[in-house]
Design a protein around this motif. Structure first.
Motif, PDB file in Angstrom:
ATOM      1  N   GLN A 258       0.841  -1.206   0.000  1.00  0.00           N
ATOM      2  CA  GLN A 258       0.000   0.000   0.000  1.00  0.00           C
ATOM      3  C   GLN A 258       0.876   1.255   0.000  1.00  0.00           C
TER       4      GLN A 258
ATOM      5  N   ARG B  39       2.208   1.760  -3.478  1.00  0.00           N
ATOM      6  CA  ARG B  39       1.192   2.300  -4.393  1.00  0.00           C
ATOM      7  C   ARG B  39       1.008   3.801  -4.168  1.00  0.00           C
TER       8      ARG B  39
ATOM      9  N   ASP C  70       4.096   5.675  -5.457  1.00  0.00           N
ATOM     10  CA  ASP C  70       4.110   5.771  -6.921  1.00  0.00           C
ATOM     11  C   ASP C  70       3.087   6.778  -7.432  1.00  0.00           C
ATOM     12  N   ARG C  71       1.887   6.754  -6.892  1.00  0.00           N
ATOM     13  CA  ARG C  71       0.861   7.718  -7.323  1.00  0.00           C
ATOM     14  C   ARG C  71       1.301   9.151  -7.049  1.00  0.00           C
TER      15      ARG C  71
END
Length: 178
Positions: free
Chosen positions: A110, A113, A116-117
């Motif tokens: 998590q 993620r 990266d976003r």
């Protein structure tokens, strides 16, 4: 850390370097590594990893503010920075405690993620910034972070996240024996 000129490309490249490094750190860290104290902070490695990510969230929140202040008369940002300076002690307490709590909930895949976003968003915004906007800036609350200077351009704010990351990267004790 890097003496290269601060261009759109150098900022993009450093974000990609950090992305690769962060993925390696998070995926290689054992549960024992994450619980181990970091070096020179009161955080564990897991908490410090979240804090390293959080630096980029700070950048995302600073960008609209710097864009706005960069268009206003210079004294406005100087006064605003002084007001923020007055809140330094609560800022440091909230900064420390919030990262401790968030690391309990946001970690592993998590965290990757979200990281990266966040970097994808920063890179897209950086690519779209007009050159003139990258040169504008504002005064900063210098006691909030060792990498905040009295006045910083928008390009320097994009770069700040990586300065923050590299500083804390040296404090991780992942892979070291207890």
């Amino acid at each position: 850390m890097n003496s290269a000129p601060l261009t759109r490309q150098t900022i993009h490249d450093e974000l990609e370097r950090v992305r690769s490094d962060f993925h390696t750190l998070v995926t290689a860290a054992s549960p024992a590594d994450l619980r181990r104290p970091s070096s020179g902070t009161r955080w564990t490695n897991g908490q410090l990893l979240f804090h390293m990510f959080f630096g980029y969230l700070v950048v995302r929140r600073l960008l609209p503010l710097v864009r706005l202040m960069g268009r206003l008369p210079e004294p406005v940002s100087r006064i605003f920075a002084r007001v923020l300076e007055a809140g330094t002690r609560p800022f440091h307490i909230i900064n420390y405690q919030s990262d401790r709590g968030a690391a309990r909930v946001i970690h592993g895949p998590q965290l990757l993620r979200w990281f990266d976003r966040t970097l994808d968003t920063l890179q897209a915004q950086l690519a779209a910034e007009p050159a003139a906007a990258l040169a504008r800036g504002m005064h900063m609350p210098v006691s909030w972070d060792p990498y905040f200077r009295d006045w910083m351009s928008l390009a320097e704010i994009y770069h700040y996240g990586t300065q923050h990351y590299d500083h804390h990267r040296q404090q991780l004790t992942i892979g070291q024996a207890s």
